[in-house]
Design a protein around this motif. Sequence first.
Motif, short mmCIF file in Angstrom:
data_model
loop_
_atom_site.label_atom_id
_atom_site.label_comp_id
_atom_site.label_asym_id
_atom_site.label_seq_id
_atom_site.Cartn_x
_atom_site.Cartn_y
_atom_site.Cartn_z
N ASN A 4 0.84 -1.19 0.00
CA ASN A 4 0.00 0.00 0.00
C ASN A 4 0.88 1.23 0.00
OD1 ASN A 4 -2.40 -1.42 0.09
ND2 ASN A 4 -2.36 -1.55 2.32
N LYS A 5 0.63 2.11 -0.97
CA LYS A 5 1.38 3.36 -1.05
C LYS A 5 0.53 4.47 -0.44
CE LYS A 5 2.32 2.44 -5.58
NZ LYS A 5 2.51 2.90 -6.94
N PRO A 6 1.18 5.49 0.11
CA PRO A 6 0.42 6.62 0.64
C PRO A 6 -0.16 7.45 -0.50
CG PRO A 6 2.77 7.00 0.90
CD PRO A 6 2.61 5.62 0.35
N THR A 7 -1.37 7.10 -0.91
CA THR A 7 -2.03 7.77 -2.03
C THR A 7 -3.46 8.15 -1.65
OG1 THR A 7 -2.80 5.67 -2.92
CG2 THR A 7 -0.73 6.49 -3.79
N ILE A 8 -3.98 9.12 -2.38
CA ILE A 8 -5.39 9.44 -2.30
C ILE A 8 -6.08 8.51 -3.29
CG2 ILE A 8 -7.13 11.20 -2.84
CD1 ILE A 8 -4.98 13.26 -1.92
N ILE A 9 -7.09 7.79 -2.83
CA ILE A 9 -7.81 6.85 -3.68
C ILE A 9 -8.98 7.56 -4.34
CG2 ILE A 9 -9.11 4.68 -3.75
CD1 ILE A 9 -6.22 4.20 -3.03
N HIS A 48 -16.92 6.99 0.34
CA HIS A 48 -16.65 6.40 1.66
C HIS A 48 -15.62 5.29 1.56
CE1 HIS A 48 -17.54 3.97 5.30
NE2 HIS A 48 -17.58 5.19 5.84
N ALA A 49 -15.78 4.40 0.60
CA ALA A 49 -14.83 3.29 0.43
C ALA A 49 -13.44 3.81 0.06
CB ALA A 49 -15.34 2.33 -0.64
N ALA A 50 -13.38 4.86 -0.76
CA ALA A 50 -12.08 5.42 -1.16
C ALA A 50 -11.34 5.97 0.06
CB ALA A 50 -12.28 6.52 -2.20
N ALA A 51 -12.05 6.68 0.92
CA ALA A 51 -11.41 7.23 2.12
C ALA A 51 -10.96 6.12 3.07
CB ALA A 51 -12.38 8.17 2.84
N GLU A 52 -11.78 5.11 3.22
CA GLU A 52 -11.42 3.99 4.11
C GLU A 52 -10.22 3.21 3.57
OE1 GLU A 52 -12.65 3.15 7.17
OE2 GLU A 52 -13.76 5.03 7.05
N GLY A 59 -10.28 10.29 0.38
CA GLY A 59 -10.73 9.61 -0.82
C GLY A 59 -11.75 10.42 -1.59
N ILE A 60 -11.85 10.11 -2.87
CA ILE A 60 -12.79 10.78 -3.75
C ILE A 60 -13.62 9.73 -4.47
CG2 ILE A 60 -13.04 12.25 -5.80
CD1 ILE A 60 -10.40 13.62 -4.92
N ILE A 67 -19.29 14.32 -7.97
CA ILE A 67 -18.02 14.08 -7.29
C ILE A 67 -18.19 14.35 -5.80
CG2 ILE A 67 -15.56 14.68 -7.23
CD1 ILE A 67 -16.18 16.13 -10.01
N ALA A 68 -17.58 13.50 -4.98
CA ALA A 68 -17.61 13.70 -3.53
C ALA A 68 -16.24 13.42 -2.94
CB ALA A 68 -18.66 12.81 -2.88
N MET A 69 -15.84 14.25 -1.98
CA MET A 69 -14.61 14.03 -1.22
C MET A 69 -15.00 13.60 0.18
SD MET A 69 -11.78 16.78 -0.03
CE MET A 69 -11.23 16.53 1.64
N GLN A 70 -14.32 12.58 0.67
CA GLN A 70 -14.65 12.00 1.98
C GLN A 70 -13.35 11.77 2.75
OE1 GLN A 70 -16.52 11.42 4.56
NE2 GLN A 70 -18.03 10.04 3.70
N MET A 71 -13.45 11.80 4.07
CA MET A 71 -12.33 11.49 4.95
C MET A 71 -12.67 10.25 5.78
SD MET A 71 -10.12 13.84 4.22
CE MET A 71 -8.91 13.56 5.48
N ARG A 72 -11.64 9.48 6.10
CA ARG A 72 -11.83 8.28 6.90
C ARG A 72 -12.48 8.63 8.23
NH1 ARG A 72 -6.62 6.19 7.60
NH2 ARG A 72 -6.84 5.18 5.59
N ARG A 73 -13.31 7.75 8.70
CA ARG A 73 -14.04 7.82 9.97
C ARG A 73 -15.25 8.75 9.94
NH1 ARG A 73 -8.63 7.84 12.02
NH2 ARG A 73 -8.05 5.74 12.62
N LEU A 74 -15.50 9.42 8.83
CA LEU A 74 -16.75 10.16 8.70
C LEU A 74 -17.82 9.17 8.25
CD1 LEU A 74 -15.76 13.50 6.93
CD2 LEU A 74 -16.38 13.16 9.32
N PRO A 75 -19.04 9.33 8.71
CA PRO A 75 -20.11 8.40 8.28
C PRO A 75 -20.37 8.50 6.78
CG PRO A 75 -20.83 9.77 10.14
CD PRO A 75 -19.52 10.32 9.68
N LYS A 76 -20.76 7.38 6.21
CA LYS A 76 -21.09 7.37 4.78
C LYS A 76 -22.21 8.38 4.52
CE LYS A 76 -22.69 3.54 3.18
NZ LYS A 76 -23.02 2.29 2.51
N GLY A 77 -22.03 9.19 3.48
CA GLY A 77 -23.01 10.20 3.13
C GLY A 77 -22.70 11.58 3.72
#
Length: 114
Positions: A4-9, A48-52, A59-60, A67-77
């Motif tokens: 796993n590379k440190p990337t934005i998914i 949500h999956a991209a951020a996780e 993740g985007i 288009i949506a930008m999401q961060m890990r640990r935020l609820p889906k939606g």
Amino acid sequence: MVVNKPTIIIYTNDPDQEFLHEICSGIEEEGLLYEIHERAGELDELAHAAAEDSMLGSGIGMSGQRIAMQMRRLPKGHNVFELNAPRFWQCRNLGANSARAVKKMPFKAIYREE
């Protein structure tokens, strides 16, 4: 062996290619790497999956011209940003903001041009 590379998914479902290019350019301008993967699902699921799945936690999701930008640990939606049929500058700033969130920098304008 999976590395796993440190990337934005970025998870996409039939994305608008010009918008996707602008998003990626915004991420590159901030000096971070990204990965694009085609995947089935609704916008909120993709983001949500991209951020996780991102080692960086940013993740985007992209479905067509949405288009949506999401961060890990935020609820889906509960997306940080969500755009529907955006302008190119909004796409570029959303990409930059996904990187800026990781770097803990202030966000660029998304909803109005400054």
